[in-house]
Design an enzyme around this catalytic site. Structure first.
Site, PDB file in Angstrom:
ATOM      1  N   LYS A   1       0.924  -1.206   0.089  1.00 19.11           N
ATOM      2  CA  LYS A   1       0.117   0.255   0.057  1.00 19.11           C
ATOM      3  C   LYS A   1       0.566   1.274   0.406  1.00 19.11           C
ATOM      4  O   LYS A   1       1.797   1.583   0.889  1.00 19.11           O
ATOM      5  CB  LYS A   1      -1.050   0.012   1.116  1.00 19.11           C
ATOM      6  CG  LYS A   1      -2.421   1.486   1.355  1.00 19.11           C
ATOM      7  CD  LYS A   1      -1.280   2.182   2.464  1.00 19.11           C
ATOM      8  CE  LYS A   1      -2.325   3.564   2.587  1.00 19.11           C
ATOM      9  NZ  LYS A   1      -1.682   5.039   1.515  1.00 19.11           N
ATOM     10  N   PRO A   2       0.985   2.348  -1.143  1.00 20.03           N
ATOM     11  CA  PRO A   2       2.050   2.847  -0.855  1.00 20.03           C
ATOM     12  C   PRO A   2       0.925   3.887  -0.587  1.00 20.03           C
ATOM     13  O   PRO A   2       0.229   4.193  -0.628  1.00 20.03           O
ATOM     14  CB  PRO A   2       1.952   3.227  -2.451  1.00 20.03           C
ATOM     15  CG  PRO A   2       1.054   2.545  -3.271  1.00 20.03           C
ATOM     16  CD  PRO A   2       0.483   1.876  -2.118  1.00 20.03           C
TER      17      PRO A   2
ATOM     18  N   GLU B   1      10.778   0.997  10.669  1.00 21.05           N
ATOM     19  CA  GLU B   1      10.972   1.584  10.069  1.00 21.05           C
ATOM     20  C   GLU B   1      10.509   2.858  10.674  1.00 21.05           C
ATOM     21  O   GLU B   1       9.942   3.323   9.809  1.00 21.05           O
ATOM     22  CB  GLU B   1      12.382   1.875   8.858  1.00 21.05           C
ATOM     23  CG  GLU B   1      13.486   2.784   8.763  1.00 21.05           C
ATOM     24  CD  GLU B   1      13.476   3.833   7.840  1.00 21.05           C
ATOM     25  OE1 GLU B   1      13.465   4.829   9.128  1.00 21.05           O
ATOM     26  OE2 GLU B   1      12.656   3.842   7.342  1.00 21.05           O
TER      27      GLU B   1
ATOM     28  N   CYS C   1      13.810  10.559   7.072  1.00 16.51           N
ATOM     29  CA  CYS C   1      13.854  10.170   8.126  1.00 16.51           C
ATOM     30  C   CYS C   1      15.586  10.532   9.247  1.00 16.51           C
ATOM     31  O   CYS C   1      15.903  10.067  10.263  1.00 16.51           O
ATOM     32  CB  CYS C   1      13.251   8.668   8.567  1.00 16.51           C
ATOM     33  SG  CYS C   1      13.813   7.365   7.594  1.00 16.51           S
TER      34      CYS C   1
ATOM     35  N   GLU D   1      10.844  15.514  15.638  1.00 16.80           N
ATOM     36  CA  GLU D   1      10.843  15.821  14.046  1.00 16.80           C
ATOM     37  C   GLU D   1      10.693  16.807  12.917  1.00 16.80           C
ATOM     38  O   GLU D   1       9.533  17.236  13.777  1.00 16.80           O
ATOM     39  CB  GLU D   1      10.561  14.246  13.590  1.00 16.80           C
ATOM     40  CG  GLU D   1      11.761  13.453  12.481  1.00 16.80           C
ATOM     41  CD  GLU D   1      11.412  12.705  11.436  1.00 16.80           C
ATOM     42  OE1 GLU D   1      11.905  11.892  10.953  1.00 16.80           O
ATOM     43  OE2 GLU D   1       9.798  12.013  12.053  1.00 16.80           O
TER      44      GLU D   1
END
Length: 463
Positions: free
Chosen positions: A157-158, A232, A266, A366
């Site tokens: 699933k992109p 990840e 990331c 982040e």
């Protein structure tokens, strides 16, 4: 729920293409097809699987320009970066086309003369992947290549922002001879598809790249069927400049790791920690390099910094900049925006902040944008303490020519990926992954195929 996803160019806001949203029944059927195909794909010998994966890689290389163009249109990254990502994607296929032939078992000396002990490995089954928008090609290839090489079937699933790259890659896989149901894609709501993946009896492994909160949900939801999981997740990378560092080299490497993909990775350097004796000298060189970067449409060959992916991402970055300024940070360059909310594009010029302190949001959250906060430290021990003061542990960087300092930093930084005088450490043949809340497992290298394998132990008696 709408019947299609509108894929737009983040540099212009223009519609590129509408992509069909798959129904729940279609997704369930795709999962069943992947499960059924596993029975035959897993029995194909490793050399034949290797040949097909290699053929897929060749198709990708032959269509490099088209793939890069698609990637830049839907993601916004500069075309030169997109071309590099296509090469990076193919490198994973090249590596695992070979590594799949090296899934070895072993025999173990038995504890009695009448027994033989044998250990073998076999593929886990159907693998369901969920990938992010920032590297729509590489993140898919990094998961699909070892899965297929191990003998697993694969469904992805992109990201809704960037489905076109994954669709094209899978079309090329089918052209290369990989069977239709061995590698598939589905599109739609991330929440809905994630739940269908985790609930499905057919899926034996979930692999995900994305935010830590979503990763935690997928881990929890996978518990009901005891699925294998690889995660990840988020990062908050520190970059340490030691007193003896080569400042010219360090400044250029920091530019590369901070502003790649407009800071939307990331593993970008999110906190730049510089020894107090050289902070002014380094900052001057770094700002001079940042001022050279050109902001614009990624299709322009001179562009270095493309758009922010969407308004939500833009608002978060601006909020961090404003919070830092309110608490005393000084803007050395940037804090400039080219925005048209009506058309739907958001550009942030490379921004460097000085006098950043621990009380500012940017030191804890982040950023995912082209903003570089600089702070200073007195001792290497203090730098390590600042660097490790985060729940994340994905990537860290440091610059020093002193082997004792470098060894100390390597041993004491709690991060899965560390660059010593290297702002771009990622490679298909090296293990990529994080510690703490940055994830579970590794992708790449010989370690990258192991999460797709089960270990089976056979004890033969009465010999």
């Amino acid at each position: 729920m709408t019947n299609s996803i509108k894929v737009t160019n983040p540099a212009t806001g223009e519609l590129i293409q509408e992509v069909k949203v798959n129904s729940e029944d279609e997704i369930k059927q795709a999962l069943k097809n992947g499960h059924e195909s596993f029975k035959s794909w897993s029995k194909i010998n490793a050399h034949e699987r290797s040949r097909l994966i290699d053929a897929w890689s060749q198709k990708i290389k032959e269509n490099k320009e088209e793939l890069a163009h698609i990637m830049t249109l839907e993601n916004g990254k500069p075309l030169k970066e997109a071309l590099g990502e296509v090469d990076y994607s193919a490198s994973y296929l090249d590596w695992y086309a070979e590594e799949g032939k090296r899934v070895y078992g072993r025999t173990i000396p038995a504890h009695t003369e009448s027994k033989r002990i044998i250990v073998t490995q076999q593929p886990v089954g159907l693998v369901a992947a969920i990938t992010p928008w920032n590297f729509p090609g590489a993140m898919m290839a990094r998961k699909a290549a070892p899965a297929l090489a191990a003998g697993c079937t694969f469904i992805i699933k992109p990201a809704a922002e960037t489905p076109l790259t994954a669709i094209k890659l899978i079309e090329l896989a089918h052209e290369a001879g990989i069977p239709e149901h061995v590698i598939q894609y589905v599109n739609g709501s991330g929440k809905q598809i994630g739940e269908l993946f985790t609930e499905s009896e057919y899926v034996r492994k979930i692999t995900f790249t994305g935010s830590t909160p979503v990763g935690k949900t997928l881990i929890q939801d996978s518990a009901s069927t005891i699925k294998h999981v690889s995660m990840e997740l988020g990062g908050h990378a520190p970059l340490i400049i030691a007193e003896d560092a080569d400042l010219d080299f360090a400044a250029k490497q920091t530019i590369a790791t901070k502003f790649r993909n407009a800071g939307q990775t990331c593993v970008c350097a999110n906190r730049i920690l510089v020894h107090e004796s050289i902070v002014d000298a380094f900052t001057e060189k770094f700002v001079a390099e940042a001022e050279k970067l050109k902001v614009g449409n990624g299709l322009d060959s001179e562009t270095d910094i493309g758009p922010i992916i969407n308004e939500k991402g833009f608002d978060k970055i601006v909020s961090q900049i404003n919070n830092a300024i309110e608490k005393g940070a000084q803007v050395l360059v940037g804090n400039k925006f080219d925005v048209d909310k009506e058309k739907g594009y958001f550009f942030i010029h490379p921004t460097v902040l000085k006098n950043v302190t621990a009380e500012m949001d940017i030191m804890h959250e982040e950023t995912f944008g082209p903003v570089a906060p600089i702070t200073s430290f007195k001792t290497i021990e203090e730098a390590v303490e600042i660097a490790n003061s985060t729940p994340y542990g994905l990537a860290a960087y440091f610059f020093t020519n002193n082997y004792q300092t470098g060894t100390y930093l390597h041993e004491n930084l709690d991060f899965g990926i560390v660059g010593w005088n290297d702002g771009a450490p990622s490679a298909a043949h090296a293990p990529f992954g994080g510690m703490k809340e940055s994830g579970l497992g590794r992708e790449g290298g010989l370690e990258g195929i192991e999460p797709y394998l089960e270990t089976k132990y056979l004890s033969i008696g009465n010999l």
